[in-house]
Scaffold this motif. Structure first.
Motif, PDB file in Angstrom:
ATOM      1  N   GLY A 150       4.938  -1.655  -5.768  1.00 56.92           N
ATOM      2  CA  GLY A 150       5.041  -2.983  -5.166  1.00 56.92           C
ATOM      3  C   GLY A 150       3.896  -3.279  -4.220  1.00 56.92           C
ATOM      4  N   GLU A 151       3.541  -2.285  -3.400  1.00 51.74           N
ATOM      5  CA  GLU A 151       2.435  -2.465  -2.450  1.00 51.74           C
ATOM      6  C   GLU A 151       1.118  -2.722  -3.185  1.00 51.74           C
ATOM      7  OE1 GLU A 151       2.489  -2.713   0.763  1.00 51.74           O
ATOM      8  OE2 GLU A 151       4.366  -1.806   1.407  1.00 51.74           O
ATOM      9  N   ASN A 186       0.715  -4.059  -6.193  1.00 48.60           N
ATOM     10  CA  ASN A 186       0.758  -5.422  -6.737  1.00 48.60           C
ATOM     11  C   ASN A 186       0.609  -6.465  -5.638  1.00 48.60           C
ATOM     12  OD1 ASN A 186       1.108  -4.543  -9.372  1.00 48.60           O
ATOM     13  ND2 ASN A 186       3.327  -4.635  -9.270  1.00 48.60           N
ATOM     14  N   ARG A 187       1.200  -6.198  -4.478  1.00 54.38           N
ATOM     15  CA  ARG A 187       1.113  -7.130  -3.347  1.00 54.38           C
ATOM     16  C   ARG A 187      -0.340  -7.257  -2.874  1.00 54.38           C
ATOM     17  NH1 ARG A 187       3.443  -6.297   2.653  1.00 54.38           N
ATOM     18  NH2 ARG A 187       3.660  -8.476   3.237  1.00 54.38           N
ATOM     19  N   SER A 217       5.570  -7.549  -7.755  1.00 57.50           N
ATOM     20  CA  SER A 217       5.731  -6.830  -6.491  1.00 57.50           C
ATOM     21  C   SER A 217       7.198  -6.814  -6.089  1.00 57.50           C
ATOM     22  CB  SER A 217       4.935  -7.517  -5.368  1.00 57.50           C
ATOM     23  OG  SER A 217       3.570  -7.523  -5.631  1.00 57.50           O
ATOM     24  N   TYR A 268       9.727  -9.103   0.908  1.00 59.15           N
ATOM     25  CA  TYR A 268       9.223  -7.838   1.457  1.00 59.15           C
ATOM     26  C   TYR A 268       9.816  -7.582   2.844  1.00 59.15           C
ATOM     27  CZ  TYR A 268       6.107  -4.236   3.187  1.00 59.15           C
ATOM     28  OH  TYR A 268       5.617  -3.073   3.717  1.00 59.15           O
TER      29      TYR A 268
END
Length: 129
Positions: free
Chosen positions: A8-9, A11-12, A35, A122
């Protein structure tokens, strides 16, 4: 092995880079959504649903007796987090599908909204202390 949050990080970070490039708004929305997939799964799973321990989205899909992973994940978010997160997650899912399959010509405002929703989700999954 990388954890869900790590994916996720990554993709973020790409989402933010794409937004700063002011060109690929369709991919801003798409990376924001992907993400969030990782963040909500990391936040919720494992979880028990109807007496069944669910360690991954395939387990959730089976516990909910649903065909699709995306639909099962969306239901999971609404059921186990809250409506505000669920609504933003659904918007990201819908807009990502639109960007991937209908039109890649998105406006900057849509990309900014996607980043805002990504940050909201998030911050819910990983509240600052």
């Amino acid at each position: 092995m990388a954890k869900k949050k790590d994916f996720g990080e990554r993709n973020r970070e790409l989402c933010y880079e794409l937004l700063s490039g002011k060109k690929y708004y369709d991919w801003v929305v798409t990376t924001a959504f992907y993400s969030c997939i990782h963040f909500v799964e990391d936040f919720i799973l494992p979880i028990e649903i109807s007496g069944r321990m669910c360690n991954d989205i395939s387990d959730v899909k089976s516990a909910y007796h649903m065909d699709g992973r995306h639909a099962a994940r969306e239901r999971l978010v609404f059921d186990k987090i809250n409506y505000a997160v669920g609504a933003k997650y659904k918007w990201l899912d819908d807009q990502s599908r639109n960007a991937r399959y209908k039109t890649y010509k998105l406006q900057p405002a849509e990309a900014l909204k996607a980043q805002e929703y990504l940050d909201f989700i998030y911050n819910h999954c990983y509240p600052s202390k």
